[in-house]
Enzyme design. Structure first.
Site, PDB file in Angstrom:
ATOM      1  N   GLY A  22       0.973  -1.489   0.077  1.00 25.44           N
ATOM      2  CA  GLY A  22       0.013   0.077   0.038  1.00 25.44           C
ATOM      3  C   GLY A  22       0.731   1.315   0.075  1.00 25.44           C
ATOM      4  O   GLY A  22       0.410   2.238   0.744  1.00 25.44           O
ATOM      5  N   ALA A  23       2.000   1.282  -0.814  1.00 31.74           N
ATOM      6  CA  ALA A  23       3.041   2.174  -0.746  1.00 31.74           C
ATOM      7  C   ALA A  23       2.860   3.271  -1.658  1.00 31.74           C
ATOM      8  O   ALA A  23       3.591   4.371  -1.862  1.00 31.74           O
ATOM      9  CB  ALA A  23       4.365   1.847  -0.877  1.00 31.74           C
ATOM     10  N   ASN A  24       1.627   3.477  -2.497  1.00 31.83           N
ATOM     11  CA  ASN A  24       1.534   4.405  -3.337  1.00 31.83           C
ATOM     12  C   ASN A  24       0.800   5.780  -2.808  1.00 31.83           C
ATOM     13  O   ASN A  24       0.798   6.974  -3.492  1.00 31.83           O
ATOM     14  CB  ASN A  24       0.596   4.050  -4.525  1.00 31.83           C
ATOM     15  CG  ASN A  24      -0.859   3.558  -3.863  1.00 31.83           C
ATOM     16  OD1 ASN A  24      -1.030   2.784  -3.469  1.00 31.83           O
ATOM     17  ND2 ASN A  24      -1.791   4.371  -4.472  1.00 31.83           N
ATOM     18  N   THR A  25       0.381   5.786  -1.583  1.00 30.79           N
ATOM     19  CA  THR A  25      -0.307   6.884  -1.124  1.00 30.79           C
ATOM     20  C   THR A  25      -0.065   6.699   0.542  1.00 30.79           C
ATOM     21  O   THR A  25       0.205   5.810   1.018  1.00 30.79           O
ATOM     22  CB  THR A  25      -2.007   6.803  -1.275  1.00 30.79           C
ATOM     23  OG1 THR A  25      -2.474   8.400  -1.087  1.00 30.79           O
ATOM     24  CG2 THR A  25      -2.656   5.965  -0.782  1.00 30.79           C
ATOM     25  N   GLY A  26      -0.553   8.043   1.113  1.00 34.83           N
ATOM     26  CA  GLY A  26      -0.484   8.155   2.468  1.00 34.83           C
ATOM     27  C   GLY A  26       0.596   7.536   3.212  1.00 34.83           C
ATOM     28  O   GLY A  26       1.759   7.867   3.103  1.00 34.83           O
ATOM     29  N   SER A 146      -3.817  -0.505  14.578  1.00 34.86           N
ATOM     30  CA  SER A 146      -4.832   0.924  14.666  1.00 34.86           C
ATOM     31  C   SER A 146      -5.245   0.757  16.271  1.00 34.86           C
ATOM     32  O   SER A 146      -5.509  -0.161  16.970  1.00 34.86           O
ATOM     33  CB  SER A 146      -5.795   0.861  13.799  1.00 34.86           C
ATOM     34  OG  SER A 146      -7.044   1.594  14.201  1.00 34.86           O
ATOM     35  N   TYR A 172     -14.079  -3.813  11.332  1.00 28.91           N
ATOM     36  CA  TYR A 172     -12.513  -3.097  11.322  1.00 28.91           C
ATOM     37  C   TYR A 172     -11.604  -3.343  12.675  1.00 28.91           C
ATOM     38  O   TYR A 172     -10.542  -3.787  12.494  1.00 28.91           O
ATOM     39  CB  TYR A 172     -12.590  -1.836  11.163  1.00 28.91           C
ATOM     40  CG  TYR A 172     -11.368  -0.945  10.907  1.00 28.91           C
ATOM     41  CD1 TYR A 172     -10.413  -1.048   9.990  1.00 28.91           C
ATOM     42  CD2 TYR A 172     -10.664   0.166  12.106  1.00 28.91           C
ATOM     43  CE1 TYR A 172      -9.280  -0.100   9.971  1.00 28.91           C
ATOM     44  CE2 TYR A 172      -9.649   0.756  11.993  1.00 28.91           C
ATOM     45  CZ  TYR A 172      -9.096   0.525  11.047  1.00 28.91           C
ATOM     46  OH  TYR A 172      -7.575   1.333  10.781  1.00 28.91           O
TER      47      TYR A 172
END
Length: 305
Positions: A22-26, A146, A172
């Site tokens: 998930g390294a394309n954003t945030g 989280s 979640y």
């Protein structure tokens, strides 16, 4: 070392290979960017190759992109096979990608989307790549959880896929609790090998795209209050980066923002919920996860104390 651990504290990473999901954003983008700035060879493991390539273009350093869809076991197996060829040695696996508060949907394999993506997808990826990490002294697996692991959170072994009822908040919470239980069980299984350690981290409340699936009633005030209540992704990534790179970090530790409530602040070791430390439940979750994903880890089980 200063109490305020910042990106300036990241040691030199030349010679280390880091895979970041998930390294394309945030948070994932900031994690990858800072590792690359310190000299690491970084693989952006992302679902959308175009966005991944755009992200890679914005990062200075040795960066490549690997297709990875955590909602598909076929994609996870294909990505792991590619990575075993391109990077036979991996120093850091950062299980960062995640989704939050989605409507009830299922993955390609029929898993509830949040549990399937946040936990089962990363469980399978870790198991398939562990043989690339085990021979490497100082290698680490860092999984992003989280504070949501405390909110309406339990492992619903009687209905893991939320087929009988569904709460996006509770689902979640289950997925993020599973991230921690996986980390702690993984660390116990890794301890006899003495080379690889497992840690977890959480970003506090960071201003990222993660909340985009939240109900409008929650999303609107969050967006309005974001500048006051949240921290930038650069700060939110620091707990993950500290777990991944701090020479003093220990296997089984959990890092989060150090201010009251763990909402924001510089990273430090924090505590997770009592439920996350239930070793019997951890081992049960592990067995179920191996069964659901078909991925068996090359490390032996341990006995609960």
């Amino acid at each position: 070392m200063s109490e305020n651990w910042t990106e300036q504290n990241i040691p030199d990473q030349h010679g280390r290979v880091a895979v970041v999901t998930g390294a394309n954003t945030g948070l994932g983008f900031e994690t990858a960017r800072m590792l690359a700035m310190r000299g690491a060879t970084v693989v952006l493991a992302v679902r959308d190759l175009d966005k991944g390539k755009q992200a890679a273009d914005r990062i200075k350093g040795d960066v490549s992109v690997q297709a990875l869809d955590l909602t598909s076991l076929d994609s996870i197996r294909a990505a792991a096979a590619d990575l075993r060829i391109s990077h036979p040695r991996i120093d850091l696996l950062i299980n960062n990608a995640g989704i939050m508060y989605t409507p009830r949907k299922t993955t390609a394999d029929g898993f509830e989307l949040q549990f399937g993506t946040n936990h089962l997808g990363h469980f399978a990826l870790t198991g398939l790549l562990l043989e690339q990490l085990l021979p490497v002294p100082g290698s680490r697996v860092v999984t992003v959880s989280s504070t949501g692991h405390r909110i309406r959170a339990a492992i619903h072994f009687d209905d893991l896929q939320w087929e009988h009822s569904y709460s996006r908040v509770a689902a979640y919470g289950q997925a993020k609790l599973a991230n921690l239980m996986f980390t702690y069980e993984l660390q116990r299984r890794l301890t006899p090998h003495g080379t690889t350690v497992a840690m977890a981290a959480h970003p506090g409340v960071s201003n990222t795209e993660l909340v985009r699936h939240a109900p409008a009633a929650l999303r609107i005030p969050v967006n309005w209050l974001a500048p006051l209540l949240t921290q930038k992704a650069e700060m939110g990534a620091l707990p993950t980066l500290r777990a991944a790179t701090d020479p003093t970090a220990l296997g089984g530790q959990y890092y989060g923002p150090g201010n009251r409530g763990e909402v924001r602040g510089y990273p430090k070791v924090v505590a997770s919920s009592p439920d996350s430390h239930d070793q019997v439940a951890q081992q049960r979750l592990w067995a179920v996860s191996e069964d659901l994903t078909g991925v068996a880890f090359p490390i032996a089980a341990t006995s609960p104390h």
